[in-house]
Design an enzyme around this catalytic site. Structure first.
Site, PDB file in Angstrom:
ATOM      1  N   CYS A 117      66.610  20.474  29.294  1.00 26.55           N
ATOM      2  CA  CYS A 117      67.646  21.350  30.565  1.00 26.55           C
ATOM      3  C   CYS A 117      67.961  20.349  31.510  1.00 26.55           C
ATOM      4  O   CYS A 117      68.611  19.435  30.837  1.00 26.55           O
ATOM      5  CB  CYS A 117      66.369  22.217  30.921  1.00 26.55           C
ATOM      6  SG  CYS A 117      64.838  21.510  31.977  1.00 26.55           S
ATOM      7  N   ARG A 118      68.028  20.643  32.520  1.00 29.98           N
ATOM      8  CA  ARG A 118      68.633  19.781  33.388  1.00 29.98           C
ATOM      9  C   ARG A 118      67.725  18.620  33.885  1.00 29.98           C
ATOM     10  O   ARG A 118      67.982  17.444  34.241  1.00 29.98           O
ATOM     11  CB  ARG A 118      69.212  20.363  34.848  1.00 29.98           C
ATOM     12  CG  ARG A 118      69.719  19.705  35.861  1.00 29.98           C
ATOM     13  CD  ARG A 118      70.389  20.532  37.222  1.00 29.98           C
ATOM     14  NE  ARG A 118      69.356  21.004  37.705  1.00 29.98           N
ATOM     15  CZ  ARG A 118      68.125  20.508  38.575  1.00 29.98           C
ATOM     16  NH1 ARG A 118      68.534  19.312  38.950  1.00 29.98           N
ATOM     17  NH2 ARG A 118      67.561  21.290  39.031  1.00 29.98           N
TER      18      ARG A 118
END
Length: 127
Positions: free
Chosen positions: A90-91
């Site tokens: 993800c981030r």
């Protein structure tokens, strides 16, 4: 004899209360390890669990986007093989952990969570 019985009972109770490591159903690896797997393995999926907007702004080449929030209790058509290697990011690493837990609960057995794109050593592509 009473002391011996009390001692044995104490040992059994303490042994039963020891904390075993929680089986999280997936493996956490580094971004560098994920990059190495991408070089050495075949037939894997790179899964980006960020929002579509984040994904279109830049993602790992050949990644597919299935937002964490959309992963529930139902089968995922984009991930038909439960034993296939799935590399999840993800981030920053929070949503990828959540998504990996959900995938494991759905029966996926070969999940590697490698945190966030913030620490990705390779290049990104944008849509």
């Amino acid at each position: 004899m009473k002391k011996l019985s009390a001692l044995m009972l104490s040992v059994l109770l303490l042994a039963g209360c020891s904390a075993a490591p929680k089986d999280i159903g997936y493996q956490q690896i580094s971004s560098a390890d994920a990059a190495a797997l991408m070089e050495s393995e075949e037939n894997y999926i790179i899964l980006d669990v960020r929002t579509p907007e984040e994904f279109s702004g830049g993602h790992i080449p050949n990644a597919i986007n299935i937002p964490n929030e959309s992963i529930g209790n139902e089968e995922i058509p984009q991930l038909p093989q439960k034993e296939q290697l799935i590399l999840v990011y993800c981030r920053s690493g929070n949503r990828s952990k959540q998504a990996s837990e959900k995938l494991a609960a759905l029966g996926y057995t070969n999940i590697r969570e490698f945190g966030g794109i913030n620490s990705w050593p390779g290049y990104l592509v944008a849509d």
